[in-house]
Scaffold this active site. Structure first.
Site, PDB file in Angstrom:
ATOM      1  CD  GLU A 127     -24.925  68.543  22.085  1.00 28.37           C
ATOM      2  OE1 GLU A 127     -23.738  68.197  22.259  1.00 28.37           O
ATOM      3  OE2 GLU A 127     -25.401  68.805  20.960  1.00 28.37           O
ATOM      4  CD  GLU A 156     -26.741  66.956  17.137  1.00 31.05           C
ATOM      5  OE1 GLU A 156     -27.166  67.992  17.683  1.00 31.05           O
ATOM      6  OE2 GLU A 156     -27.233  65.836  17.343  1.00 31.05           O
ATOM      7  CB  ALA A 204     -30.368  73.160  20.199  1.00 30.05           C
ATOM      8  N   GLY A 224     -25.963  71.301  17.930  1.00 30.35           N
ATOM      9  CA  GLY A 224     -26.766  71.136  16.713  1.00 30.35           C
ATOM     10  C   GLY A 224     -26.068  71.651  15.461  1.00 30.35           C
TER      11      GLY A 224
END
Ligand code: COA
Length: 259
Positions: free
Chosen positions: A133, A113, A65, A110
């Site tokens: 994270e 993910e 992200a 992300g």
């Protein structure tokens, strides 16, 4: 449809979706998440597309992200961002066409993910994986805690999530995070060959298979226990089961009962 951070192409039934923010290692800002949403819907409904490849431009698949956006979030914004990412990534997972992640480089946060939301993952030998994270005092927000646990099991998931460690492609294959590792130069041709192989098969059957796989992965364990208990109950009442247990006891009764 125009895209700022994605490049889309369709050739010989293969839809390729390339995340294209190379100067930011393809980090997912909100605009890119919105574009991913539009792109997966467009590819899903394009009759020319039999299967979809997701990859990244430059040296990253996706480095996570966008940390600049994360830094500016308040609580409400954080929930919204997480729910939106979950929603968009679920559209990849629920695609009725096969979606293959061709992971060319960093697949972090992300990015990992997004790869996990695809049906199949092929990694270049130069790819790197991780959920860092925790190092930012966060947890994955786009479905990563759930998909990682399902893919690699709770032990490996806990190790990756709690350490934030980055692993190479071979380690990712060893723990089941990716299907296979290929030389970087062969990445796209391998993914394309896989789409071609699949597209020779019936699209309706493929859609049913993908739906069944998704439901298996989605079923809460309480529902699976119910299913198991129902099956056990039904089978235990059958003639076969009664005869089978009786025959076993008949032969072994002295040992079991002390007779
Ligand atoms: N969000 C926003 N920008 C990012 C980013 C991210 N997740 N990851 C990389 N970038 C940007 C960098 O800020 C840099 O931009 P700049 O040149 O404008 O400063 C550019 O991408 C290149 O990254 P850089 O860190 O210089 O490359 P590197 O080769 O030294 O390191 C990484 C590569 C992937 C190890 C490093 O970029 C990194 O740790 N990124 C964050 C990974 C992460 O924690 N992701 C999870 C977020 S929840």
């Amino acid at each position: 449809m125009t895209y700022e951070n994605l490049r889309l192409s369709v050739t010989d039934g293969i839809g390729t979706l390339t995340i294209h923010r190379p100067d930011k290692l393809n980090a997912l800002n909100s605009a890119t998440i919105d574009e991913l949403d539009r792109a997966i819907v467009a590819m899903g409904s394009d009759p020319q597309v039999a299967g979809i490849i997701v990859t990244g431009a430059g040296r990253a698949f996706v480095a996570g992200a966008d940390i600049a956006e994360l830094a500016a979030l308040d609580t409400g914004g954080a929930r919204e961002l997480s729910r939106r990412g979950q929603e968009v990534f679920s559209r990849f997972e629920s695609s009725h066409k096969p979606v293959i992640a061709a992971i060319n480089g960093f697949a972090l946060g992300g990015g990992c993910e997004l790869a996990m939301a695809c049906h199949i993952r092929i990694a270049a030998d130069t790819a790197k994986f991780g959920q860092p994270e925790v190092k930012l005092g966060l947890i994955p927000g786009y479905g990563g805690t759930q998909r990682l646990t399902r893919l690699v099991g709770p032990g490996h998931a806990a190790e990756l999530l709690l350490t934030g460690e980055i692993i190479d492609a071979h380690e990712a294959a060893r723990i089941g995070l990716v299907n296979r590792v290929v030389p970087a130069a062969d990445l796209m041709s391998t993914a394309e060959a896989l789409v071609r192989q699949m597209s020779a098969n019936a699209p309706l059957a493929q859609a049913r298979i993908l739906d069944a796989i998704r439901r298996a992965a989605d079923a809460p364990s309480s529902a699976l226990y119910d299913l198991e208990a129902s099956g056990f109950t039904i089978l235990a009442g059958t003639e076969d089961a009664r005869e089978g247990t009786a025959a076993f006891l008949e032969k072994r009764a002295p040992r079991f009962t002390g007779r």
